[in-house]
Design a protein around this motif. Structure first.
Motif, PDB file in Angstrom:
ATOM      1  N   LEU A   1       0.832  -1.198   0.000  1.00  0.00           N
ATOM      2  CA  LEU A   1       0.000   0.000   0.000  1.00  0.00           C
ATOM      3  C   LEU A   1       0.873   1.257   0.000  1.00  0.00           C
ATOM      4  O   LEU A   1       0.547   2.258  -0.612  1.00  0.00           O
ATOM      5  CB  LEU A   1      -0.915  -0.017   1.228  1.00  0.00           C
ATOM      6  CG  LEU A   1      -2.098   0.941   1.229  1.00  0.00           C
ATOM      7  CD1 LEU A   1      -2.976   0.709   0.023  1.00  0.00           C
ATOM      8  CD2 LEU A   1      -2.915   0.756   2.503  1.00  0.00           C
TER       9      LEU A   1
ATOM     10  N   GLY B   1       3.003   1.127  -3.667  1.00  0.00           N
ATOM     11  CA  GLY B   1       2.242   1.050  -4.907  1.00  0.00           C
ATOM     12  C   GLY B   1       2.864   0.091  -5.908  1.00  0.00           C
ATOM     13  O   GLY B   1       3.339  -0.976  -5.537  1.00  0.00           O
ATOM     14  N   GLU B   2       2.903   0.501  -7.173  1.00  0.00           N
ATOM     15  CA  GLU B   2       3.321  -0.429  -8.216  1.00  0.00           C
ATOM     16  C   GLU B   2       4.774  -0.857  -8.089  1.00  0.00           C
ATOM     17  O   GLU B   2       5.205  -1.829  -8.706  1.00  0.00           O
ATOM     18  CB  GLU B   2       3.082   0.179  -9.596  1.00  0.00           C
ATOM     19  CG  GLU B   2       3.900   1.425  -9.835  1.00  0.00           C
ATOM     20  CD  GLU B   2       3.555   2.063 -11.180  1.00  0.00           C
ATOM     21  OE1 GLU B   2       4.215   1.707 -12.156  1.00  0.00           O
ATOM     22  OE2 GLU B   2       2.633   2.896 -11.225  1.00  0.00           O
TER      23      GLU B   2
ATOM     24  N   GLY C   1      -3.887  -4.871   0.619  1.00  0.00           N
ATOM     25  CA  GLY C   1      -2.836  -3.874   0.456  1.00  0.00           C
ATOM     26  C   GLY C   1      -2.279  -3.894  -0.954  1.00  0.00           C
ATOM     27  O   GLY C   1      -2.041  -2.851  -1.564  1.00  0.00           O
TER      28      GLY C   1
ATOM     29  N   GLN D   1      -4.956  -2.502  -3.462  1.00  0.00           N
ATOM     30  CA  GLN D   1      -5.111  -1.050  -3.346  1.00  0.00           C
ATOM     31  C   GLN D   1      -3.834  -0.328  -3.771  1.00  0.00           C
ATOM     32  O   GLN D   1      -3.873   0.754  -4.321  1.00  0.00           O
ATOM     33  CB  GLN D   1      -5.504  -0.661  -1.922  1.00  0.00           C
ATOM     34  CG  GLN D   1      -6.933  -1.023  -1.558  1.00  0.00           C
ATOM     35  CD  GLN D   1      -7.962  -0.357  -2.452  1.00  0.00           C
ATOM     36  OE1 GLN D   1      -7.685   0.672  -3.071  1.00  0.00           O
ATOM     37  NE2 GLN D   1      -9.133  -0.951  -2.563  1.00  0.00           N
ATOM     38  N   GLY D   2      -2.682  -0.951  -3.474  1.00  0.00           N
ATOM     39  CA  GLY D   2      -1.414  -0.333  -3.850  1.00  0.00           C
ATOM     40  C   GLY D   2      -1.249  -0.238  -5.362  1.00  0.00           C
ATOM     41  O   GLY D   2      -0.737   0.740  -5.886  1.00  0.00           O
TER      42      GLY D   2
ATOM     43  N   LYS E   1      -3.618  -0.120  -7.543  1.00  0.00           N
ATOM     44  CA  LYS E   1      -4.758   0.487  -8.224  1.00  0.00           C
ATOM     45  C   LYS E   1      -4.336   1.701  -9.034  1.00  0.00           C
ATOM     46  O   LYS E   1      -3.493   2.474  -8.607  1.00  0.00           O
ATOM     47  CB  LYS E   1      -5.798   0.881  -7.181  1.00  0.00           C
ATOM     48  CG  LYS E   1      -7.073   1.364  -7.796  1.00  0.00           C
ATOM     49  CD  LYS E   1      -8.092   1.587  -6.729  1.00  0.00           C
ATOM     50  CE  LYS E   1      -7.557   2.588  -5.736  1.00  0.00           C
ATOM     51  NZ  LYS E   1      -8.391   2.623  -4.553  1.00  0.00           N
ATOM     52  N   ASN E   2      -4.911   1.845 -10.187  1.00  0.00           N
ATOM     53  CA  ASN E   2      -4.665   2.995 -11.043  1.00  0.00           C
ATOM     54  C   ASN E   2      -3.249   3.048 -11.588  1.00  0.00           C
ATOM     55  O   ASN E   2      -2.850   4.036 -12.156  1.00  0.00           O
ATOM     56  CB  ASN E   2      -4.940   4.305 -10.317  1.00  0.00           C
ATOM     57  CG  ASN E   2      -6.361   4.348  -9.813  1.00  0.00           C
ATOM     58  OD1 ASN E   2      -7.261   3.887 -10.499  1.00  0.00           O
ATOM     59  ND2 ASN E   2      -6.540   4.866  -8.623  1.00  0.00           N
TER      60      ASN E   2
ATOM     61  N   ASP F   1     -11.769  -4.957  -3.176  1.00  0.00           N
ATOM     62  CA  ASP F   1     -10.491  -4.452  -3.678  1.00  0.00           C
ATOM     63  C   ASP F   1     -10.153  -5.082  -5.022  1.00  0.00           C
ATOM     64  O   ASP F   1      -9.659  -4.418  -5.934  1.00  0.00           O
ATOM     65  CB  ASP F   1      -9.380  -4.741  -2.674  1.00  0.00           C
ATOM     66  CG  ASP F   1      -9.582  -3.985  -1.368  1.00  0.00           C
ATOM     67  OD1 ASP F   1     -10.133  -2.868  -1.420  1.00  0.00           O
ATOM     68  OD2 ASP F   1      -9.204  -4.510  -0.315  1.00  0.00           O
TER      69      ASP F   1
ATOM     70  N   ASP G   1     -12.337  -3.556  -7.562  1.00  0.00           N
ATOM     71  CA  ASP G   1     -12.001  -2.156  -7.725  1.00  0.00           C
ATOM     72  C   ASP G   1     -10.760  -2.006  -8.586  1.00  0.00           C
ATOM     73  O   ASP G   1     -10.705  -1.195  -9.502  1.00  0.00           O
ATOM     74  CB  ASP G   1     -11.783  -1.551  -6.336  1.00  0.00           C
ATOM     75  CG  ASP G   1     -11.397  -0.096  -6.397  1.00  0.00           C
ATOM     76  OD1 ASP G   1     -11.834   0.590  -7.345  1.00  0.00           O
ATOM     77  OD2 ASP G   1     -10.668   0.362  -5.516  1.00  0.00           O
TER      78      ASP G   1
END
Lengths: 868, 422
Positions: A719, A722-723, A769, A772-773, A775-776, A817, A820
């Motif tokens: 989280l 991220g990527e 985690g 969500q991490g 995401k996008n 998640d 999402d």
């Protein structure tokens, strides 16, 4: 190789000789393991060899079969199993032969080694003839061999689990053991060995305890043994009764009256070790009934597996007077002796358990005793009366107790300052602590402490903190609970006017010359912590003033040079207390913006001190300092990055501490704190951290309780970065996947179910985690291949129907998640999954708001995913 | 087989303080983890609500149908904003704070009068004070100002706003309110309701939100006088339909707070984060002390000042989305003053003023003053600069608003769809 001489030398007083001998034993073992073990067993079996070398040979043999650490144990087991069969059977023959040795130490050593071998081989269906040949010994051999054989059966039952031995053999073992302990057995050693063996064999006797005749027989023999002239046998027999009381509680009804008579006689007349076991029987019954009644949880549906027989309630009129009598048998100075355990202490403890079991009913039985004795000239009577009062404060209802307490409080406060006897003061302070613990605070409707007596209570307690260490320690404890009762009392606490004085007095206590006795210093800091925890905004400036004071104390511990190991241990303990105190302060001040802002001026210095505390040790990290750093990281936020270059190596050291798994677990938690504080600034340290965490997961040396938090920690890191987590994705996912497979099906006791749920929760938090991490990010497609497995995992735990509320909440969150982050990719997978819809609907209609909230979120995310 | 030890703890508490510290740490960590995940999901929720924003969309679906597609049409134009939100969701640390500040719906300044004012809009007098988000959860209440910083941390009577053992079980719920804190009477005036007792109102129209606000807030006891468990009073503000009498009432009516202009909310607009033309602010000297912006010393500068953000290519832009270009900064100044992309810079508007072509800004006479106050989270919006410019030159008067309502009464205009582009 002449093993006798080497074994002799290995016990030499001359260090060089000893070292050489140990070295050659080691070489022998490495070069020729079967030969080595064989000569050891030969040594043990050889009647011509000296007892010292025979014993040592047996001991080395035993250590070659078992170890404390799980991973080492596993290695040894594998090694033995792969050993040459001929060698093994020769070794086993030597061992069995030794059981008939005239030398008792040799027999006893052989018994233990045989049990270890059995512990390895029986679960693998090897050595099937063992039990048969042991049992034939019992019937044929002279007394000493019979004794050794019964002892072996006892150890064997301790080593192997009941499901390994079939009922037929269990029956034979029990028959041999119970016959051995019956009064017809003339040899005391045999009878003692049999009684101790039964203690271990009780776990195998499920079927026999369900059979009325067999159970009657066993119970009769055990009860008879409690009357044996030999004290060790009486003690062992009572140990059996204690074990039976917890293992076969539900079978006890027909015997309870007899057992009461036996125990009452023992408590009043027998020697202390026996009397202690007799009291323990009733304490153990209390434990059982408290558990059962707690499980009922107030609604008597009758569904509970084990019904409550209310043995304690029935025995109450006789039991309570018996226990009250024991209270008068105190030893002088028992309060100064940490290791003391005597009949008065056991009786008092049991009385407290009885109060918890029966509640209000105990009060009228104890009050006359208190009234009669509380003012007597003999300190024993005053102390016993006070202890009796303190014991019954947990259990009965406040309505029943508060009128008593209101009368007693003034008396107690006066006794605490004026009673000439230190025992009485010690128990009085403890009783005050119990009053505040159970009858003061927002749970109680009519407060026992008013503005009028608050001042007096504090004055008396602070005064008592200058008394002898044991009394002062109890006074600190009382203050602890006094403060605790004022937690959440709103913006203004009655303690506020005294805050400064209390803190000052506690600090003074920590500096007493004798603060090392009776854990007084520890108690003073713990109380200081609680006073800080329960403080309000009004006293925040005073808590702030405490920061430099505690920092200075911590600084002072770092000054000492060249400490002896004893001093080093004391230094480390004191540092622990001070770091603990700072942790509490940081958490308190960090919780509101204005105080956090002011506190932050100290952050650099505090961190500097923590780093120096770490530097005091070479190989391990200080758990308390680590906990405090977690709190500091949370308060500091992203600025914590500046401490990372120096702190990182201690973080790594903490993660590597398998031995003290608590330290490892705490450090894992701190990694989570730091991830949230630093967010993407943790990236430079991720390689090291992730490598270590993955290593920890794959290790069988690490205590299993650390593994769930490691998975949660993956989620925290993902989280935060991220990527960037892509680097570790494959490894993390594969570790998660295999853990997930293991945790879908649970079969086992409550403890295992609880562990499995915590493991599931950790795994699910990791998935959350990671989703969500990512995401996008443009890399969400990397997660797609893992989705089917995750959905399958969710299906699996849903179908098992044994997840707890925490897991349910986390699990439905993961479903959201996943939807999402993967969007339309997830839509069809979710629609195809076996139970997603049912699971979601079940969560949506849950009573638990947290589950409902997560489910609402999942619903939203899923409806988006399938609409695109 | 030695005798078995039966020693039990004597005169000792069942749990050590160290164990308590460990457990409290774990509790705090679990809470923080939940918060972090919740935050990540909230970012997600706002993306979702942005993408699906359509005035007619249902606020609540009764149950989910996995087999069917609940929302048939999908406007690709609606995604025009999500680039911004996507970037925001990746921000960390102070950037998140900044982004969170954007969670507030920020009204544009009224630079012309919208159509159908009387039919589609509400009006109310804005209380003077600090605009903030008030969040109650887990037994505590926190108010965050526009720049993301915390104003108060306190117990309140809002659901989940205080630790009260009343057994209602609402401790796990939460509320998000859009408020203005009015110093003088220490009251939070609730101007909008975003979440109530765990139910999100993001996707609800202003009409519904205001209705909900008025019924729920009173019910909760949050409007009661302060007490131990309720440190600050909350209050709703009187909201009027923006017809002749409503506008008049909002403009001249007596309220318990100092007014700072009028706020206009489109009845059909969902709660949209960031700048939106569906909520508007308007001020004149009669209803606000702060019509013309003051400088750091509280004085009105002789020249209008604006704060703009410096972009990569030396461009100076507003906080709007998409940003409006106001000019370019000299490379010299950038180098000399050590400026970086993303800096917020203060300018005065020189005598050249602002010039427009076809209603669009063509040229601005900017004079560089220096970096802006560090507490600033955003550049000015285009509408604010323009409103301030108009105030100094040709202000939009209350009569203009009233006149617009009257003329609208005469000729019914064609209703237009509300486009959610923010």
């Amino acid at each position: 190789m002449e093993v006798t001489q080497v074994l002799f030398n290995a016990q030499s007083i001359d260090g060089t000789v000893r070292k050489n001998a140990e070295e050659s034993l080691k070489q022998f073992q490495e070069q020729n393991l079967p030969g080595f073990l064989l000569s050891l067993s030969g040594e043990l079996a050889n009647e011509e060899k000296p007892i010292e070398t025979r014993k040592l040979a047996g001991l080395i043999l035993k250590n070659a079969l078992d170890a404390k650490e799980q991973h080492r144990k596993f290695e040894l087991v594998q090694r033995w199993l792969s050993l040459d069969a001929t060698a093994k059977s020769q070794i086993k023959a030597c061992l069995l032969q030794t059981l008939s040795s005239p030398v008792s130490d040799a027999r006893s050593t052989a018994s233990q080694v045989i049990a270890k071998v059995a512990g390895i081989e029986l679960p693998h269906k090897q050595w099937p003839e063992l039990i048969g040949s042991l049992l034939s010994n019992v019937h044929q051999l002279p007394a000493q061999a019979k004794q050794a054989t019964l002892e072996t059966l006892g150890y064997l039952c301790e080593e192997v689990s009941p499901d390994v031995i079939d009922q037929d053999q269990v029956n034979k073992i029990l028959t041999a053991v119970v016959q051995g302990m019956s009064s017809s057995e003339g040899n005391t050693d045999v009878r003692l060995a049999a009684t101790r063996a039964l203690y271990n064999a009780l776990g195998f006797a499920q079927a026999n305890f369900s059979n009325d005749m067999e159970r009657d027989y066993i119970m009769r023999v055990v009860c008879e043994a409690t009357l044996c002239p030999e004290v060790r046998i009486r003690q062992a027999a009572f140990e059996c009764l204690v074990s039976i009381s917890s293992t076969y509680y539900e079978k006890l009804a027909p015997y309870i009256q007899d057992i009461f008579n036996i125990t009452a006689k023992a408590v009043r007349e027998d020697e202390e070790p026996v009397a202690l076991q007799a009291i323990e029987f009733w304490s153990s019954i209390c434990d059982e009934e408290i558990d059962i009644l707690e499980e009922y949880g107030g609604d008597f549906t009758g569904d509970s597996d084990i019904p409550c027989f209310y043995f304690i309630k029935q025995a109450l009129p006789a039991l309570v007077p018996m226990l009250l009598e024991t209270l008068l048998k105190q030893e002088e100075d028992q309060d100064q002796d940490e290791g003391a355990w005597n009949i008065a202490m056991a009786g008092g403890t049991c009385l407290g358990l009885v109060a918890r079991t029966v509640g209000d009913d105990i009060v009228p039985l104890v009050v006359p005793f208190i009234e009669e004795n509380i003012s007597k000239p003999d300190w024993r009577q005053r102390e016993a009366a006070t202890y009796a009062f303190g014991s019954i404060l947990e259990g009965p209802s406040p309505e029943k107790l508060i009128p008593l307490v209101n009368v007693a409080l003034t008396f107690m406060l006066s006794a605490l300052t004026k009673d000439p006897n230190s025992h009485v003061k010690d128990t009085t302070a403890w009783t005050l602590g119990r009053i505040f613990e159970f009858l003061h605070g927002s749970v109680v409707d009519s407060p026992i402490i008013s503005q009028a007596n608050c001042q007096q209570i504090i004055t008396v307690l602070l005064q008592s903190m200058k008394d002898t260490p044991n009394v002062a320690e109890k006074a600190c404890g009382a203050l602890y609970f006094l403060a605790q009762g004022y937690e959440e009392m709103g913006p203004s606490s009655p303690l506020t006017p005294f805050f400064q004085e209390i803190v000052q007095s506690l600090l003074t206590v920590t500096h007493r010359e004798d603060a090392g006795e009776s854990r007084l210093r520890t108690a003073a800091y713990e109380t200081l912590n609680e006073v800080v925890r329960c403080s309000t905004d009004e006293t925040a400036p005073l808590v702030l003033q405490l920061v430099p004071v505690i920092m200075m104390e911590l600084h002072n511990t770092l000054e000492g040079q060249k400490l002896s190991s004893d001093e080093r241990e004391k230094q480390s303990e004191l540092q622990g207390l001070l770091c603990g105190c700072l942790q509490v302060i940081i958490q308190k001040l960090g919780a509101s913006e204005p105080t956090k802002y002011v506190f932050m001026q100290y952050a650099d210095q505090i961190m500097g001190l923590f780093l120096r505390v770490f530097a005091c040790r070479s190989a391990t990290v200080h758990e308390e300092a680590m906990l405090a750093i977690g709190a500091l990281a949370y308060a500091t936020g992203a600025d914590f990055a500046k401490y990372m270059p120096e702190f990182y190596r201690y973080l790594e050291m903490g993660l590597q501490n398998f031995e003290e798994y608590q330290v490892c677990a705490v450090t894992v938690g701190v990694v989570g704190d730091i991830s949230r504080a630093l967010e993407e600034k943790i990236v430079p340290y991720c390689d090291g951290i992730m490598t270590q965490l993955l290593k920890n997961l794959s290790s069988n040396q690490l205590h299993r309780s650390v593994k769930p938090p490691i998975f949660s920690c993956f989620g925290d890191i993902a989280l935060a970065v991220g990527e960037y987590f892509e680097k570790y994705l494959m490894w993390a996912m594969s570790a998660l996947q295999s853990a997930a497979e293991l945790s879908t099906h649970i079969a086992g006791d409550d403890e295992l179910v609880e562990y499995t749920n915590s493991l599931r929760n950790g795994i699910l938090e990791a998935y959350s985690g990671i989703f969500q991490g990512f995401k996008n990010s443009p890399k969400t497609q990397l997660l797609i291949p893992y989705a089917p497995h995750i959905l399958q995992f969710l299906d699996g735990i849903y179908m098992e129907k044994d997840m707890d509320d925490v897991v349910m909440k986390t699990a439905i969150g993961v479903l959201g998640d996943l939807a999402d982050t993967l969007g339309s990719h997830a839509g069809s997978m979710i629609q195809q999954s076996v139970s997603s819809k049912d699971f979601l609907n079940e969560c949506l209609s849950s009573e638990d708001l947290m589950i409902k909230e997560s489910a609402e979120w999942a619903k939203l995310a899923i409806s988006r995913a399938i609409s695109v | 087989m030695a005798p078995h030890d039966i020693r039990r703890p004597f005169k000792r508490a069942a749990i050590s303080d160290q164990q308590k510290r460990r457990e409290l740490s774990l509790l705090r960590q679990a809470q923080n983890r939940r918060d972090a995940q919740q935050q990540a999901r909230c970012l997600a929720s706002s993306i979702l609500s942005l993408q699906s924003a359509a005035p007619e969309s249902q606020p609540e679906q009764s149950d989910i149908e996995l087999e069917t597609v609940p929302e048939a049409e999908q406007e690709s134009e609606a995604f025009s904003k999500d680039l911004d939100v996507r970037q925001a969701s990746k921000l960390r640390g102070p950037e998140v704070r900044k982004w969170f500040a954007r969670q507030l719906m920020l009204p544009e300044w009224m630079i012309d009068v919208p159509d159908r004012l009387a039919q589609d809009w509400y009006v109310f007098a804005r209380p003077a004070g600090k605009r903030c988000f008030v969040v109650s959860s887990n037994g505590t209440t926190v108010s965050r100002q526009r720049n993301g910083s915390i104003l108060h941390h306190f117990p309140s009577a809002l659901p989940a706003g205080a630790k009260i053992r009343d057994g209602s079980g609402s401790a796990q719920s939460y509320c998000i309110l859009d408020c203005i804190f009015h110093e003088l009477d220490q009251t939070y005036y609730v101007i909008d309701m975003v979440c109530w007792n765990g139910y999100s109102l993001y996707d609800c129209t202003a009409e519904f939100r205001f209705y909900w606000l008025n019924s729920k807030l009173e019910e909760s006891g949050a409007c009661n006088a302060p007490s131990h468990y309720h440190k600050f009073r909350f209050s709703a503000v009187p909201v009027y339909n923006c017809d002749q009498s409503g506008l008049h009432a909002a403009y001249t009516g007596v309220v318990p707070y100092a007014k700072d202009g009028l706020l206009f909310y489109n009845k059909h607009a969902l709660y949209q984060t960031g700048n939106t033309p569906l909520a508007l602010v308007w001020k004149d000297e009669n209803c606000s002390q702060y019509v013309i912006d003051t400088d750091g010393k509280g004085e009105i500068p002789s020249q209008q000042q604006v704060v703009l953000e410096l972009q990569d290519d030396r461009k100076l832009v507003t906080s709007d989305d998409p940003p409006v270009l106001f000019g370019c900064l000299d490379g010299d100044i950038i180098e000399k003053s050590g400026l970086h992309t993303g800096n917020l810079l203060r300018f005065a508007i020189g005598d050249g003023g602002l010039s427009f072509v076809d209603g669009k800004l063509e040229k601005a006479d900017l004079i560089y003053l220096g970096k802006s106050n560090r507490a600033r989270a955003f550049a000015d919006s285009y509408s604010k600069v323009l409103f301030q410019f108009m105030v100094r030159h040709s202000p939009l008067k209350i009569d203009d608003l009233l006149a617009s309502i009257n003329s609208a009464n005469d000729q019914e205009k064609t209703p237009s769809d509300i486009e959610m582009v923010g």
